[in-house]
Design a protein around this motif. Sequence first.
Motif, PDB file in Angstrom:
ATOM      1  N   GLU A 186     -14.800   2.145  -6.375  1.00  0.00           N
ATOM      2  CA  GLU A 186     -14.370   1.738  -5.029  1.00  0.00           C
ATOM      3  C   GLU A 186     -12.877   1.738  -4.874  1.00  0.00           C
ATOM      4  N   ARG A 187     -12.074   1.689  -5.712  1.00  0.00           N
ATOM      5  CA  ARG A 187     -10.749   1.684  -5.597  1.00  0.00           C
ATOM      6  C   ARG A 187     -10.309   3.138  -5.663  1.00  0.00           C
ATOM      7  N   GLU A 188     -10.913   4.234  -6.050  1.00  0.00           N
ATOM      8  CA  GLU A 188     -10.375   5.557  -5.776  1.00  0.00           C
ATOM      9  C   GLU A 188     -11.002   5.757  -4.403  1.00  0.00           C
ATOM     10  N   ILE A 189     -11.876   5.546  -3.707  1.00  0.00           N
ATOM     11  CA  ILE A 189     -12.364   5.886  -2.352  1.00  0.00           C
ATOM     12  C   ILE A 189     -11.189   5.166  -1.597  1.00  0.00           C
TER      13      ILE A 189
ATOM     14  N   MET B 155      -8.714   6.882   1.220  1.00  0.00           N
ATOM     15  CA  MET B 155      -8.359   6.429   2.568  1.00  0.00           C
ATOM     16  C   MET B 155      -7.195   6.243   3.084  1.00  0.00           C
ATOM     17  N   ASP B 156      -6.515   5.470   2.131  1.00  0.00           N
ATOM     18  CA  ASP B 156      -5.032   5.136   2.247  1.00  0.00           C
ATOM     19  C   ASP B 156      -4.165   6.245   2.297  1.00  0.00           C
ATOM     20  N   VAL B 157      -4.297   7.220   1.453  1.00  0.00           N
ATOM     21  CA  VAL B 157      -3.648   8.555   1.757  1.00  0.00           C
ATOM     22  C   VAL B 157      -3.838   9.395   2.902  1.00  0.00           C
ATOM     23  N   ASN B 158      -5.043   9.294   3.358  1.00  0.00           N
ATOM     24  CA  ASN B 158      -5.226   9.585   4.897  1.00  0.00           C
ATOM     25  C   ASN B 158      -4.488   9.153   5.842  1.00  0.00           C
ATOM     26  N   ARG B 159      -4.338   7.900   5.926  1.00  0.00           N
ATOM     27  CA  ARG B 159      -3.729   7.147   6.825  1.00  0.00           C
ATOM     28  C   ARG B 159      -2.314   7.521   6.847  1.00  0.00           C
ATOM     29  N   ILE B 160      -1.632   7.680   5.632  1.00  0.00           N
ATOM     30  CA  ILE B 160      -0.037   7.906   5.297  1.00  0.00           C
ATOM     31  C   ILE B 160       0.053   9.370   5.967  1.00  0.00           C
ATOM     32  N   LEU B 161      -0.810  10.504   5.793  1.00  0.00           N
ATOM     33  CA  LEU B 161      -0.618  11.710   6.284  1.00  0.00           C
ATOM     34  C   LEU B 161      -0.785  11.669   7.791  1.00  0.00           C
ATOM     35  N   MET B 162      -1.927  11.100   8.219  1.00  0.00           N
ATOM     36  CA  MET B 162      -2.075  11.134   9.841  1.00  0.00           C
ATOM     37  C   MET B 162      -1.105  10.643  10.247  1.00  0.00           C
TER      38      MET B 162
END
Length: 244
Positions: A224-227, A231-238
């Motif tokens: 769960e923590r990997e998922i 998602m956190d990295v997605n938000r940083i990049l977006m």
Amino acid sequence: MRRTILDFTGIYRNQETLRAEAQEYLDLSRMQGTDCYCDPETEKKLREMLRKVPEGGIHLMDSGNYHYMSKLFLGELARDVSLVVLDHHTDMQPPALLPILSCGSWLADTLRDVPGVRQTFLIGPPLEALEQISMEYRGRVSWISMEELEDGSWKKKLSGFHADFPVYFSVDKDVFSPQVCSTNWDQGTMRLEEMTGILGWFRSQGETTGVDLCGEPDPVRAKEREIARSMDVNRILMSFWLDK
């Protein structure tokens, strides 16, 4: 920028906040012929579906198994672009069996089939893999290797690049070190600050016309923590494009 989620594995299904922020959520989990290889009939269905999605924007595309979606999005553009690909793999390997669109061949297929891709910058694969790119395409690709990222020479090399057309980004998070986030493929060594530096530099070159993000972990095997981290990295990049 408009956000579209393409959910092939169900990885985004429980990401309620992310889904609420997107303008389109496409549940493709029941579509056959999509995993790593995209069979011709499925490709036709996907193309028809993408024609209903407004051009450009940010596309979350699940794991690297579906990176071939970048070719389909690029094929729908009505303008010439400079393509920036960040990936631990070249994605220019011909399929082992039939000539079929795949996650490992999509970039070569794009250079062959999509004339609107006028420039290509490939950042992240090992030098050994880059040197194996077919001579047919090598002259059309400018690259920064994993080794150049590691020794710091990428900054000087990047400064010599110039995007002559609006930029289209295609990012596979397997280019990152596993310490940044986990994916379902072998990974590179890029740090998050290197990624943001590269994205920021290309964004400063001019207009961004599209962004693809893939490289999610396997939802069945991942913790769960990997998922959550993915998602956190997605938000940083977006945020690079949403905050502009």
